[in-house]
Structure formats: C-alpha cells, structure tokens
Scaffold this motif. Structure first.
Motif, PDB file in Angstrom:
ATOM      1  N   PHE A 148       0.662  -1.321   0.113  1.00 19.61           N
ATOM      2  CA  PHE A 148       0.090  -0.083   0.043  1.00 19.61           C
ATOM      3  C   PHE A 148       0.814   1.296  -0.019  1.00 19.61           C
ATOM      4  CE2 PHE A 148      -1.911   3.453   2.731  1.00 19.61           C
ATOM      5  CZ  PHE A 148      -2.973   3.512   1.870  1.00 19.61           C
ATOM      6  N   MET A 149       1.837   1.283   0.840  1.00 16.85           N
ATOM      7  CA  MET A 149       2.617   2.385   0.878  1.00 16.85           C
ATOM      8  C   MET A 149       3.684   2.614  -0.408  1.00 16.85           C
ATOM      9  SD  MET A 149       4.365   2.465   4.900  1.00 16.85           S
ATOM     10  CE  MET A 149       4.759   0.703   4.914  1.00 16.85           C
ATOM     11  N   LEU A 150       3.764   1.728  -1.212  1.00 18.25           N
ATOM     12  CA  LEU A 150       4.224   1.827  -2.503  1.00 18.25           C
ATOM     13  C   LEU A 150       3.373   2.385  -3.639  1.00 18.25           C
ATOM     14  CD1 LEU A 150       6.297  -1.372  -2.929  1.00 18.25           C
ATOM     15  CD2 LEU A 150       7.297   0.761  -2.563  1.00 18.25           C
ATOM     16  N   GLY A 151       2.002   2.561  -3.223  1.00 19.82           N
ATOM     17  CA  GLY A 151       0.992   2.895  -4.051  1.00 19.82           C
ATOM     18  C   GLY A 151      -0.095   2.108  -4.784  1.00 19.82           C
ATOM     19  N   TYR A 152       0.442   0.719  -4.447  1.00 24.70           N
ATOM     20  CA  TYR A 152      -0.801  -0.024  -5.147  1.00 24.70           C
ATOM     21  C   TYR A 152      -1.932  -0.273  -4.211  1.00 24.70           C
ATOM     22  CZ  TYR A 152       3.545  -1.122  -8.004  1.00 24.70           C
ATOM     23  OH  TYR A 152       4.633  -0.741  -8.820  1.00 24.70           O
ATOM     24  N   PRO A 153      -3.063  -0.974  -5.018  1.00 22.17           N
ATOM     25  CA  PRO A 153      -4.153  -1.314  -4.110  1.00 22.17           C
ATOM     26  C   PRO A 153      -4.224  -2.167  -3.119  1.00 22.17           C
ATOM     27  CG  PRO A 153      -4.362  -2.150  -6.520  1.00 22.17           C
ATOM     28  CD  PRO A 153      -2.947  -1.118  -6.448  1.00 22.17           C
ATOM     29  N   ALA A 154      -4.662  -2.073  -1.927  1.00 25.52           N
ATOM     30  CA  ALA A 154      -4.730  -2.984  -0.831  1.00 25.52           C
ATOM     31  C   ALA A 154      -5.888  -2.997  -0.123  1.00 25.52           C
ATOM     32  CB  ALA A 154      -3.466  -2.511   0.139  1.00 25.52           C
ATOM     33  N   HIS A 155      -6.986  -2.709  -0.686  1.00 25.56           N
ATOM     34  CA  HIS A 155      -8.262  -2.657  -0.073  1.00 25.56           C
ATOM     35  C   HIS A 155      -8.660  -3.821   0.576  1.00 25.56           C
ATOM     36  CE1 HIS A 155      -9.006  -3.108  -4.327  1.00 25.56           C
ATOM     37  NE2 HIS A 155     -10.034  -3.597  -3.976  1.00 25.56           N
TER      38      HIS A 155
END
Length: 636
Positions: free
Chosen positions: A71-78
């Motif tokens: 998530f902190m890398l900017g990828y979806p993690a919802h």
C-alpha cells in the motif's frame, strides 16, 4: 508427541511457503524497471489474496504487514481491510498493533467498514493493559467518524481522569479529534481539560492539555472567556520554562521544551486578543521570552516567531510592538530564505495592525534589499510589503526599486505590480509630472501586460493636466517611440497611450516648449535630458505609419492610429491631409469589419465643410473620474 508440539510443527510448515516482509522488500529493491516491480507486486498480491481465503491465522500478520508495504508503494490494498479487523480482535498485542496500524492506513472515516471497528475499540478502551488502551485511543484519534465519536465519547471522557499519565495524554489527543467532529460534546471535556494544566511537572500532559484548550477556545467563545482565568498559571509555566535550570529531558538545542512554549504562546494569543486585563498579565513574560531566547538556531526562531504573533495580536504595550518588529527585522537579515519569507509574510500581516508604522519604516532598506533577492518567493513578499509601507515620504525611493524589479519579474506578476504602482503613484504623488513620468516608465517596461484601466486612468490624468504638462507628456511619449526600439514598440499599452496623446495634442507637439522647467531633466530616466528637436508634421505621420506597418501592430492599435490620423487632419496642413486620407483609405476594404467601417466614416468626414469637421474632430474635454462621480451621486 503431544498435540501442542504437532500444532507448532504445523504452524512452522505453513510459514515455510510464505515470503517474509524482508524478502519482499529485497525483491522490490532488486527490480530494475517499473514493469519488474509491478510483476513482483502482482504476484505477491495474488498470493496474499489466496492466503486470506484460506483463513490461516498463523500467517495473517505476515501477509498484512506485506500488504501495508505494498500500500505504501502506491498499489491497491483494500482487500486486506477485513483481515486488519481480525488482527485487532486478536489477544496478541503484536497482532493488535499491526491491525490498528492497518486500519489507520487502509480505512478512513467515510468507509462503512469502519463501523465494524467500534466494538473492538470500546473493548480495548476498557482494557486493563495501558498499551492496548493507547492503541485504541491512537486509532480513534486518527480515523474517528461523527458516529464513532458519539458512541465512544463517554469512554474517552472517563480516560481523561485516569491516574496513568500515558493514558491521559492519549485521551486528550483523542478528545481533540472528537470535539472537532462533534462540537456539541465539548462541554463534557472543558472541566477535565482545565485540570490537565495542574500537571506542571509532566510536560506531555501539559502540551496535550493546552492543545485541547486552544481548540476549544477557537470553537466556542464561552470557553474562551472561562479559560482566561488560567492566564496567570500559563504565564507562570512559561516563565519557569525560560528561567529554570537546564533540563536534559526537555532540552532541544539549548531551549527548554520549545514545543510547549509555542503551544502556550498560541493559547495566550487567543486569551489576550481584545482583552486588556489578560494582555497586561502576559506583557512581562512576553518581553522575557523575546529577550532571553537565542535566535542563532531555528528552535529559538520558532519561539520568537510565535512571540511576535502573540504580541501583535493582543493589547500589548507599544514598546513590545517595537520589539516584535525589530525581531522580524533581524529575521530579514538572516541568510536562511525560509526565515526571510516568514518575516516578510508576518510583516505584511502586522502592518495593517500597527497604528504607527515608524518602527516598520526603519527596516525599509532591508526590505528594498529583499526586492532584489534572487528567490522569486522572497521578491513577491517583499514587493507586497513595499506597497503596504508606501507613503508620500518614501514613494519615490520605493517606486524606483519597484520599477527595476518590474523589468525582471515574471509576466504573470507584471500586470499586478503595474496596476498597484500606478494606483500608489496617483495616491502619494508629489506632483503630476512625477506621476506622469512614473506611469510612462511602467508602460515602457510592462506596457504589454497592463490592463486597459491603467491606460484609461493615464489618459484621464493627461486630460486633467495643464497645457504645459500635456505638451510635456506628448513630447516624452513621441521621443520614446521615435527611438525605434523593438522591445519598446512591443509594449502595446505604451503604443496606445502614445498614439492617443499624439492624436489629441499634436499641435502642442509641434510647438516649442511652453514651460522650460519641464524640459530640463527627467529624474526617473537616470537623469537623462528629454529635450529634442521639434518634429515636423511629416515626422509625426511617418511615426504613425511605421507603427501601422510594424511587426507588433494589433487591430486595437490600428483602431487607435486611424482615430489619431483623422484627428490630425484638423491640425495639419492640406498636403499632410492628403497623405493621411490615403493611409485611411487602405482600410476601406479591410477584412476586419470595425476597421473597415471606421475608415469609410473617417473618409466621409473629409467631405464636410471645415467648420463642422473642426467641431467633430475637436480636442477631447477633460475626462471625469467615473468612480468619484458615482460616489458623489450616492452621497458617499
């Protein structure tokens, strides 16, 4: 082998196939392209999804930690939100801590999933372990919604009176979020927030309590009035901070707890605003802070900055205000551009508060130096401050510097500076000639960016001047354009003003100077003489024809030139009139309808008798200021 050992072996086997967080970070760092990174993340995300479906409790915390990194890398993690809720429900502190961290990162107050956290938060707020309580308070303080704030307000209120200082500190910060979301609940916290000020030995409690009271004072005037009874206590705490012996626990670069000092100063600023009694109580301690704080480091500068704001926003003594201005003056001489910018911005704010600007005028030399600064942000703020400080005494000095800065400033700023400079020249002028010279220089430097209002006001100024000044202005503008400087001719505003003056006052241009004192020195053009040979009638027409065929001509300039040419037919000899009619006739078939119509109408004027034509083409009367007339009609 007993069942416990079997479970441990099974747990170990389950973890063997799971990539650790450290391994994932290493794999991402080893990626040479963005495509490689996306491939690694996609593969790992798919694996984590599979693991979540298997409901594997032994690997859940590993997968959630990896998901938070993704998530902190900017990828979806919802898709990991529910897993975070499951970790929060765990009895392990490590799982609970990771779960709350995931909730704060992956959820916000607008998501419906957040309502599922309320019960877990309530249980942890009543937990016997203070660290569990701290986690719940931290999460509630970060993502609390309105509904959650109402549901858990009573628990937070209870924790504000807890004997444990760690919990009280967290509860105060959580209460801050709650009153921002639901101001109606503020009355439940006022009494306990005031009690936090009694914890003078615990700076963390003091800091959070003062922050909470500051927010309450901003939201409710009644709380502000009630809190003024705490001014003596706040003054005592602040005085102790700046006079007590060295305390390594709270020291930051030789300054005792600057965070607490800043927060106290902000609260005092609110309590002393428009209140003489409270201001009198804090005058002495503010003077002590201003004189005893070391300004060699940013820590001291931050306290001095807050002190200045407090002094200028309360009913302080005049000597204190002078001291505050001098502090900002020292900031202006600092090498750090950030401190310069803060000082300039603050001076712009306090300049409107000061009844006597003499203390501010002492620093005009430093402000002028800031106008020449290479940093565009510094220049902009210094220019704003220069306009605020401008008066009849310093108008010439500041205007000269602003004209120099106008040459180097960005195109976006030229229109704003030009307008403000012309307005100030009109308001603080020593005489009309100086105002005309100043506006002419503005048009010469930034004539391509000025608004039409600036040109209109200049024309109004010329029409309301004496005949000698009208001749002086026309001669000056004619000489500027006659130099055949391409950069000057590119200024549309200068061309429009010059063409208008030539059309109206060409007869004065062709005469010898009516007032020799106006033809000596132009003090705003580096002491250059403005006298020149008197132009001939054909010289004037040559100039207009050159502008008409120039590379910078626009339809607006063509319209002005056609009007000027037809005006000249009433002032020049017959041979010149024939030449002028020839120039106008070229536009009878122009593609621009406005130019075509005007050319046909102006040619038709030549068929009228001299008496009628002279009346039609007579000099314009003095133009009136429409704004002033409107005010007079309204009785303002």
């Amino acid at each position: 082998m007993d069942s416990a050992q079997l479970k441990q072996i099974q747990s170990f086997v389950n973890k063997l196939g799971v990539m650790r967080l450290k391994d994932l970070i290493k794999a991402v760092r080893n990626c040479k392209t963005a495509a490689d990174e996306r491939a690694v993340i996609a593969k790992e995300s798919a694996f984590i999804r599979t693991q979540f479906k298997e409901e594997n409790n032994d690997t859940r915390h590993i997968n959630v930690s990896k998901l938070l990194y993704i998530f902190m890398l900017g990828y979806p993690a919802h898709f990991g939100q529910i897993e975070c809720l499951k970790l929060v429900a765990s009895n392990k502190f490590s799982d609970k801590r990771l779960g709350y961290l995931g909730i704060m990162l992956l959820l916000d107050e607008n998501q419906e999933v957040l309502t599922l956290v309320t019960n877990s938060l309530k249980n942890d707020l009543n937990h016997s372990n203070m660290f569990n309580v701290g986690l719940a308070l931290c999460t509630l303080g970060n993502i609390s919604s309105v509904e959650m704030a109402r549901d858990l307000s009573s628990e937070v209120e209870k924790l504000l009176g807890n004997s444990n200082t760690y919990i009280r500190k967290k509860a105060a910060l959580c209460a801050l979020r709650i009153i921002r979301k639901v101001p109606d609940l503020m009355e439940n916290y006022v009494e306990k927030a005031n009690k936090l000020l009694n914890e003078e030995k615990n700076h963390a409690i003091l800091l959070t309590g003062i922050t909470l009271l500051t927010e309450m004072c901003l939201l409710d005037k009644n709380v502000l009035n009630d809190t003024r009874k705490n001014v003596p206590r706040l003054v005592r705490i602040l005085r102790n901070l700046i006079t007590n012996n060295f305390s390594p626990e709270h020291d930051v670069n030789g300054v005792a707890d600057p965070f607490l000092q800043v927060q106290i100063l902000r609260l005092l600023r609110l309590l002393g605003h428009n209140n003489v009694e409270a201001s009198d109580l804090m005058n002495d301690v503010l003077a002590q802070v201003a004189t005893n704080t070391d300004n060699s480091k940013n820590v001291g500068n931050s306290i001095l900055y807050e002190t200045v704001l407090t002094i200028m926003n309360i009913e302080s003594e005049k000597s204190l205000q002078v001291m505050a201005i001098n502090i900002l003056g020292r900031f202006l001489s600092n090498r750090d551009n950030n401190i310069k910018y803060v000082a300039l911005t603050t001076l712009c704010q306090v300049a409107s508060i000061l009844t006597d600007s003499s203390s501010l005028q002492r620093h005009s030399t430093t402000i002028i130096d800031c106008i020449k600064d290479t940093d565009i942000s510094i220049r902009k703020r210094a220019i704003d401050l220069a306009f605020i400080l401008m008066n009849r005494q310093n108008i010439k000095v500041l205007a000269r510097e602003l004209l120099v800065s106008l040459e180097t400033t960005t195109n976006e700023e030229k229109a704003k500076i030009s307008r403000r400079l012309c307005e100030c020249a009109n308001r603080y002028k020593s005489n009309k000639r100086w105002e005309i010279d100043t506006v002419c220089r503005v048009l010469k430097i930034a004539g391509g960016y000025v608004e039409q209002d600036v040109i209109n006001n200049f024309i109004r100024l010329v029409t309301n001047s004496s005949t000698e000044l009208q001749q002086y202005t026309t001669n000056k503008l004619y000489n500027i354009l006659n130099k055949k400087d391409d950069a000057v001719e590119a200024q549309e505003g200068l061309q429009l003003a010059s063409i208008w003056c030539i059309g109206e006052y060409c007869d004065l241009l062709l005469q010898s100077p009516l007032d020799d004192s106006l033809a000596n020195i132009d003090e705003d053009e580096n002491n250059a003489t403005i006298t020149s040979d008197i132009p001939s009638e054909h010289d004037v027409i040559d100039l207009l024809e050159r502008l008409l065929e120039g590379s910078h001509v626009t339809n607006k300039i063509r319209q002005y030139i056609l009007i000027a040419l037809v005006k000249l037919t009433n002032k020049l000899e017959s041979d010149c009139r024939i030449r002028i009619n020839g120039l106008i006739s070229k536009y009878k078939t122009n593609i621009n309808l406005e130019l075509q119509q005007r050319a046909i109408e102006f040619n038709a004027l030549d068929n009228l008798n001299d008496e009628i034509r002279s009346v039609v083409l007579d000099r314009m009367p003095a133009l009136e200021n429409t704004k002033e007339n409107r005010k007079q009609n309204l009785g303002i």
